[in-house]
Design a protein around this motif. Structure first.
Motif, PDB file in Angstrom:
ATOM      1  N   TYR A  39      21.174  35.334   7.251  1.00 14.58           N
ATOM      2  CA  TYR A  39      21.443  36.159   8.418  1.00 14.58           C
ATOM      3  C   TYR A  39      20.444  37.305   8.494  1.00 14.58           C
ATOM      4  O   TYR A  39      20.000  37.821   7.478  1.00 14.58           O
ATOM      5  N   THR A  40      20.131  37.699   9.713  1.00  9.93           N
ATOM      6  CA  THR A  40      19.275  38.860   9.906  1.00  9.93           C
ATOM      7  C   THR A  40      20.050  40.101   9.488  1.00  9.93           C
ATOM      8  O   THR A  40      21.267  40.067   9.329  1.00  9.93           O
ATOM      9  N   THR A  41      19.369  41.190   9.316  1.00  9.77           N
ATOM     10  CA  THR A  41      20.014  42.435   8.910  1.00  9.77           C
ATOM     11  C   THR A  41      21.109  42.825   9.897  1.00  9.77           C
ATOM     12  O   THR A  41      22.193  43.241   9.492  1.00  9.77           O
ATOM     13  N   ALA A  42      20.860  42.674  11.171  1.00  8.78           N
ATOM     14  CA  ALA A  42      21.862  43.026  12.183  1.00  8.78           C
ATOM     15  C   ALA A  42      23.100  42.145  12.043  1.00  8.78           C
ATOM     16  O   ALA A  42      24.232  42.633  12.126  1.00  8.78           O
ATOM     17  N   GLN A  43      22.914  40.851  11.814  1.00 11.18           N
ATOM     18  CA  GLN A  43      24.057  39.944  11.665  1.00 11.18           C
ATOM     19  C   GLN A  43      24.819  40.262  10.388  1.00 11.18           C
ATOM     20  O   GLN A  43      26.049  40.301  10.378  1.00 11.18           O
ATOM     21  N   ARG A  44      24.123  40.516   9.322  1.00 12.49           N
ATOM     22  CA  ARG A  44      24.784  40.853   8.053  1.00 12.49           C
ATOM     23  C   ARG A  44      25.587  42.140   8.222  1.00 12.49           C
ATOM     24  O   ARG A  44      26.722  42.238   7.776  1.00 12.49           O
ATOM     25  N   SER A  45      25.019  43.120   8.890  1.00 11.16           N
ATOM     26  CA  SER A  45      25.707  44.382   9.134  1.00 11.16           C
ATOM     27  C   SER A  45      26.978  44.143   9.945  1.00 11.16           C
ATOM     28  O   SER A  45      28.041  44.692   9.634  1.00 11.16           O
ATOM     29  N   TYR A  46      26.884  43.314  10.961  1.00 16.53           N
ATOM     30  CA  TYR A  46      28.041  42.994  11.785  1.00 16.53           C
ATOM     31  C   TYR A  46      29.115  42.300  10.941  1.00 16.53           C
ATOM     32  O   TYR A  46      30.299  42.645  11.015  1.00 16.53           O
ATOM     33  N   PRO A  72      22.964  39.583  17.132  1.00 22.36           N
ATOM     34  CA  PRO A  72      22.539  39.175  15.805  1.00 22.36           C
ATOM     35  C   PRO A  72      22.465  37.656  15.707  1.00 22.36           C
ATOM     36  O   PRO A  72      23.269  36.948  16.308  1.00 22.36           O
ATOM     37  N   SER A 107      30.911  44.707   8.752  1.00 24.74           N
ATOM     38  CA  SER A 107      31.753  45.642   9.497  1.00 24.74           C
ATOM     39  C   SER A 107      33.094  45.017   9.880  1.00 24.74           C
ATOM     40  O   SER A 107      34.029  45.737  10.193  1.00 24.74           O
TER      41      SER A 107
END
Length: 141
Positions: free
Chosen positions: A11-18, A2, A21
């Motif tokens: 942040y990209t969606t993947a970074q935000r998701s990380y 991410p 979490s």
């Protein structure tokens, strides 16, 4: 991996998701601070191994007391004012936090119907004034 998008500053969606979490629901600093203060005051508590309804942070079975340390964002501190500050993905976050508030009320009602007392502290209260929170617990006991 991410990444942070420097061009747009988000942040990209993947970074935000990380990032999301990585936010813990157990073992938070305010929770541990309150537990340490209780232990130093000679109060022996349980961190429920078998999850109790609502997953209280601390339970004192002897006194029929459950204690929650709620995060200000997740549990809607000053919600009517603060919900207007949410700018992105408003529909999702408002629904999620309002459901958390409703669930907290349901959990309180459950324990009260069983004759238990529920104490709830905001995370910033514990971090800023752990002594006052401890006094509230000791006053109950």
């Amino acid at each position: 991996m991410p990444v942070f998008c420097e061009e747009n500053g988000f942040y990209t969606t993947a970074q935000r998701s990380y990032n999301m979490s990585q936010i813990r629901s157990k073992g938070t600093k305010p929770e541990l601070l309150l537990k340490k203060a209780l232990w130093q005051a000679g109060i022996r508590y349980k961190t429920p191994k078998k999850p109790l309804p609502g997953k209280p942070d601390i339970s004192l079975k002897k006194y029929k007391l459950v204690i929650f340390v709620d995060g200000a964002f997740w549990h809607g501190y000053d919600w009517e004012t603060r919900k207007h500050a949410i700018k992105s993905n408003r529909e999702f976050w408002i629904a999620k936090i309002e459901r958390n508030i409703q669930r907290d009320q349901e959990v309180n009602a459950y324990y009260q119907s069983k004759g238990w007392t529920v104490l709830r502290f905001w995370d910033f209260e514990v971090k800023g004034e752990v002594g006052r929170c401890l006094k509230g617990i000791l006053d109950f006991l």
